[in-house]
Design a protein around this motif. Sequence first.
Motif, short mmCIF file in Angstrom:
data_model
loop_
_atom_site.label_atom_id
_atom_site.label_comp_id
_atom_site.label_asym_id
_atom_site.label_seq_id
_atom_site.Cartn_x
_atom_site.Cartn_y
_atom_site.Cartn_z
N LYS A 247 0.74 -1.19 0.00
CA LYS A 247 0.00 -0.02 0.06
C LYS A 247 0.81 1.27 -0.04
O LYS A 247 0.11 2.32 0.02
N LEU A 248 2.08 0.98 -0.29
CA LEU A 248 3.06 2.52 -0.03
C LEU A 248 2.85 3.06 -1.25
O LEU A 248 2.84 2.72 -2.56
N GLN A 249 2.68 4.60 -0.98
CA GLN A 249 2.51 5.48 -1.64
C GLN A 249 3.66 6.48 -1.92
O GLN A 249 3.63 6.69 -3.17
N THR A 250 4.37 6.63 -1.17
CA THR A 250 5.67 7.55 -1.23
C THR A 250 6.80 6.66 -0.60
O THR A 250 6.63 6.49 0.44
N LEU A 251 7.82 6.86 -1.47
CA LEU A 251 9.15 6.17 -0.94
C LEU A 251 10.19 7.45 -1.27
O LEU A 251 10.56 7.64 -2.51
N ASP A 252 10.68 7.95 -0.39
CA ASP A 252 11.71 9.00 -0.33
C ASP A 252 12.92 8.85 -0.01
O ASP A 252 13.15 8.60 1.50
N VAL A 253 13.75 8.39 -0.92
CA VAL A 253 15.47 8.02 -0.33
C VAL A 253 16.12 8.99 -1.00
O VAL A 253 17.46 8.67 -1.47
N LYS A 254 15.75 10.38 -1.41
CA LYS A 254 16.74 11.26 -1.99
C LYS A 254 17.83 11.75 -0.90
O LYS A 254 17.44 11.81 0.43
N ASP A 255 18.83 11.97 -1.63
CA ASP A 255 19.97 12.56 -0.54
C ASP A 255 20.33 11.34 0.46
O ASP A 255 20.71 11.57 1.76
N THR A 256 20.41 9.98 -0.04
CA THR A 256 20.86 8.97 0.57
C THR A 256 22.10 8.47 -0.02
O THR A 256 22.34 8.91 -1.27
N TYR A 257 22.78 7.46 0.32
CA TYR A 257 23.97 6.72 -0.28
C TYR A 257 23.41 5.30 -1.08
O TYR A 257 24.20 4.42 -1.34
N LEU A 258 22.16 5.26 -1.24
CA LEU A 258 21.55 4.16 -1.79
C LEU A 258 21.72 3.98 -3.37
O LEU A 258 21.22 4.95 -3.93
N SER A 259 22.68 3.22 -3.86
CA SER A 259 22.88 2.98 -5.14
C SER A 259 21.86 2.27 -5.97
O SER A 259 21.79 2.40 -7.08
N THR A 260 21.45 0.99 -5.37
CA THR A 260 20.36 0.12 -6.19
C THR A 260 19.12 -0.13 -5.33
O THR A 260 19.17 -0.43 -4.05
#
Length: 1196
Positions: free
Chosen positions: A912-925
């Motif tokens: 049911k997730l509507q928003t996933l915000d991982v901006k300005d992280t070190y997540l590459s994949t």
Amino acid sequence: MYKSITKVIYYGSIILSIICTVALFLNYAILPTLENEFKWIRRESRLLKAFGKDVLELLYLEVQTDSEGRRRQLWDSQPWDSHSNAEITELLLDFETWKVETDNVVLRAKPCVEAFVKYRREFHTRLYLVIKYRETKRIKNLINKRLELKQSFPKDIYGLLERSRSKLRGLQEKPIAEHKSVSPRPLVFRGVPLVSSLSEIVNNLITQNQDLIAGMESEIQFVNLQLFLLQAFQKDLEDVELETEMEKAWVDEVEDFIKDVDHAINAFKERTDYENRLSPYAYFWIQYLMLQKDIEWINAGFSGLYQGMDRYGFKFIRRQKQSLPFQNNPVPIDDTISVVSTINLSVVNTINRYLNREQDIFIDVALEVRPLLNQLNDLCKLFEDPKATEGVNYSRMAWLEKMRCISLEVKDSINNYINSAQDRKNHLNDTGPRSKLSLEIKRIKHTISLLNKSTKVYHIEVRQKSSSIIGFEEDTHELVSQLTNNEDCSVNSIVGMQGIGKITLAKIVYNHKAIVNHYPFRAWVSVPQESNDVNALLEDVGNQVLKTNESKEEPDGKDYWINKMNKFLKERKFLIVLDNISTNEAWDTLKAAFPKTTNGSKILLTTHSRTVASHANQNNTPYQLRLRTKEESWRLFIQKVQLPPDHPSHTEALKEAVERCGGLPQAIKDLVDKISGKDVTALELRRVPINQFQKGLSETLENEDLPEDLWKCFSYFRLFPRDFEIPTRRLIALWVAEGLVKQSDVEKETLEHVAQKYLSELIGLNMIQVVQKKINGKVKTCRLPNALRELFLSKYVSSDGQLADHFNKNDGSFAHIHGNNTILTDLQCYKTFVSFMSFDTREGTKPGEDIGNFLRKTISSGCFKVLKVLDLERVFRPQLPNTIGNLIELKYLGLRWTYLERIPSSIGNLLKLQTLDVKDTYLSTLPCSIWKLKELRHLYLNDIYRSKFANQPSSSSLKNLQTLWGVFVGEDSRLKDVLEKLTNLRKLGLALQLTPPQQRALVKCVVKLNNLECLSLRSIDEMSKPQVLYLESLAGHKNLTSLYLFGRLEISPSIISEFPKSLSDLTLSASGLTNDPIPALGKLPTLKSLCFYSGSYEGREMVCSSGRFPQLLVLKLWKLEMLEELQVEVGTMQNLRELDIRACKKLTFPTGLKHLKTLRELNSRDMPEEFTARTEEMRSKFGMSLPHFLPLLKIN
């Protein structure tokens, strides 16, 4: 007989010689000294008289302020403190007697000065002045006595005068007479060419009379230096309005002083005719004596001017239009200062090396040379300080020129001294070089002293013109447009709470030039509030409209006034402002008096009630006046208060106090009244009470019947910390995730659009403050005013089911989240919680560990099963448990600015997730499970860290996406296979590293996404440097408002002209355009921001034609290395506020900038010296340089 005649001739010769000797003595010894006494009396009596007038004005303003304060009793009903200024009270005790006696002294001095002016030119009339000698002495003693008594007055009289003006202006909400009797061009300015010619004459005298001036060369050069500096300061004063009597008197004295200098120099030239008529000795004696006397009184005259400014403490002030936002950045040091500093540093370093290396040679003079080098360094540092030279560009250039000359003179003197000392023996036996160097050092030190003194005297403070329009520019533009363009609507309204500035805005609009020209007849009506009598109400309003004072007490008074106003207004095109309509009944009574016309006449209401506004015109939306933004609030504040220099901590405390006013203009004015002119500490500033600011909020909100959905959205603000600036994108996504927003009946209107309407409604009700706005006018950040937080949230809202971690030990949840001994049974209270937000922004790993432990325990204990929101934005690396996938009801997962390196793959269970915000992280994949999230609406990644998807997505995935931002698309990416199916996308941001065929295919998919509102495309290589960017026509994207393109554009010229007309923001970087894009872009009707960054344009010129860029607010030109010319024609960019030019090395200063009447900010960095100088000159001339502000705030 012959002997008698001889005897007579002999004695006659003796008598004649005695007479001539006496005459010469009187003319060349006594009378010059006496003239100096008369000049002193002229100067001091003139300044004393002006000082008395200025103190009288100060006292008059205080009476006006007290009267106005008592009348208003201030809006918060606090008693008016009429004796808050002890300095004024002290002044009142002594001034009256002093003023009477001083006026008498000035009156006695007047005939003395008039006699001096009348009789000083001819010898036989000058003897009359000798007779006045004793009277002169008496008057001088009396003036000195008045000056001594003046010392008991407050020292900062002119600071008090400035504060009184500002305070009265704030109370009256209008300018006061600050510039009475201001000469369009003060007399002193006519002396500028005279001073210039005098400097040339003095130089010629030095050259042509070497023998005569022997021994006085330095003194004459000092006179010439002071004339040179005075001339520069006169030029700086040319655009300064003289506001006080003291300023005018000082300027008049300079005018007379210059004439006296001119007379002295002409007299010296005339005396050269005596050379053939007198003996050489007599001629030399007369000329030498008179030259010496002239130098003495000229130096005394300069000293008198300096002392006068210091004694009375007045300052020249250049009033400028409101400049730039609140950031108080200093004016950058230009190339001229840099060159002078380099020369000075080179000289000082060279001489220091000599002193250390040639100690034997410098053993006798080192103690003189080292202090001189220190003085040089101190002087150079003074000129490097922008504040020390702000407001005096001509003086600044003169000081720098003399500084350069001094540095070179020091270098030459030391070199000559070294060359003269042939060897150690010669140095010991010959004192000539040492004596000569000592004299030169003494002369240079005196020159430095004169420069230092002139920097203190020749100073102009740059302050903002008081303007009620500050902070209301956008509102003014909108209302003026409504009143001049919409001919169908006859009634407009300004709605807002008490103290928000309705009257201020209405007055600005009422007096706006476009309104004055549009409406031949205008009337301002203050609607009476206490009258229940219809006849009395109409009579009062009728007299104000007709500008009469008629009374009609007959029973038919109502019809009389209705008919009279209808008849008067019927044939006129009018604008009537009805200020403070508070009831529907009042409007119903008055509307019959205004005829219904078809000529575009308008009625403008101001009211605190939306109900009244809607009742007056149900077909027109009232203009909701919002709370001011943080920037606007600060600008409102600093136009009324002079910030103390070099007190950054206090400035921060002031900003905090202003922010606590919640954007309410009246609260800001009240804050100014409470602290202006008082000794306050930073701690006291932080404790200024805000309770008195709640009255308007209370009255407004108690009268509003808000829908339940709106109340719920409003109550959500309580979860955020005090003064927290909430990004709009975050708030709207949270509202939607929590189910606070209902779907509307409007076709294709998303929940996000409805949420945006909710926010606009709350802002219009003055319940929420806009903190920052984007260039396109949209809200960037907002917050809940503190006054409202304290007044209403505890009374009307509950926090059940919503958990906010503020890292506050007083919170009941603190021990559960940050404690080490939490028992699982203690966590059962969180079973029904729907949201968890953490604002623990401490540095280090502890916040992330605490959050991780809390989440593991709550999830394992069966809690958070109905959790919809998990917002951990700015919590450093929260340790997300693998069991996060158990939060199956989760709709919002906020991890922005957390610097996470991985997220659990179980995230794929959050269906049911509507928003996933991982901006300005070190997540590459992203984990491959992301493609299961079919309800996902907003996905924010980090393209700088090259965030990408783990594998090929399914063709049926993510069709509900509205935002896909920060995705890195490499050659192995299959995003292009599904991109064109994401038809609901509104925001798309991609970083591309593709082959040309791959990129062309991807761009074809992009142009098919017709719902796009924001698009960012970056074409980069492995090192993130720009590559070729392919682009097709975007003409069909009618909703596209923001476009960012990074990379060398491979496009046909027509594509630029096919940009959608809906664009409001356009940024081009590394585009490599060779044809001028300005003609095509200038046709975009709604473009507000246009940025050309490094390498975006490679042509030689840009031409902004008349009528283009009608809405452009910001233009930036950065690192356009080939650009040589920017033409700005009359009628272009008529709303431009900011022009920012950087590192365009070949660009000449743009032509036509003077036509940009709305320009508030003109920046140039890393530009040629001439360009920077022209920029500073224009900023100074048109009020764009950074200001010192109004009445000084005393800080402990």
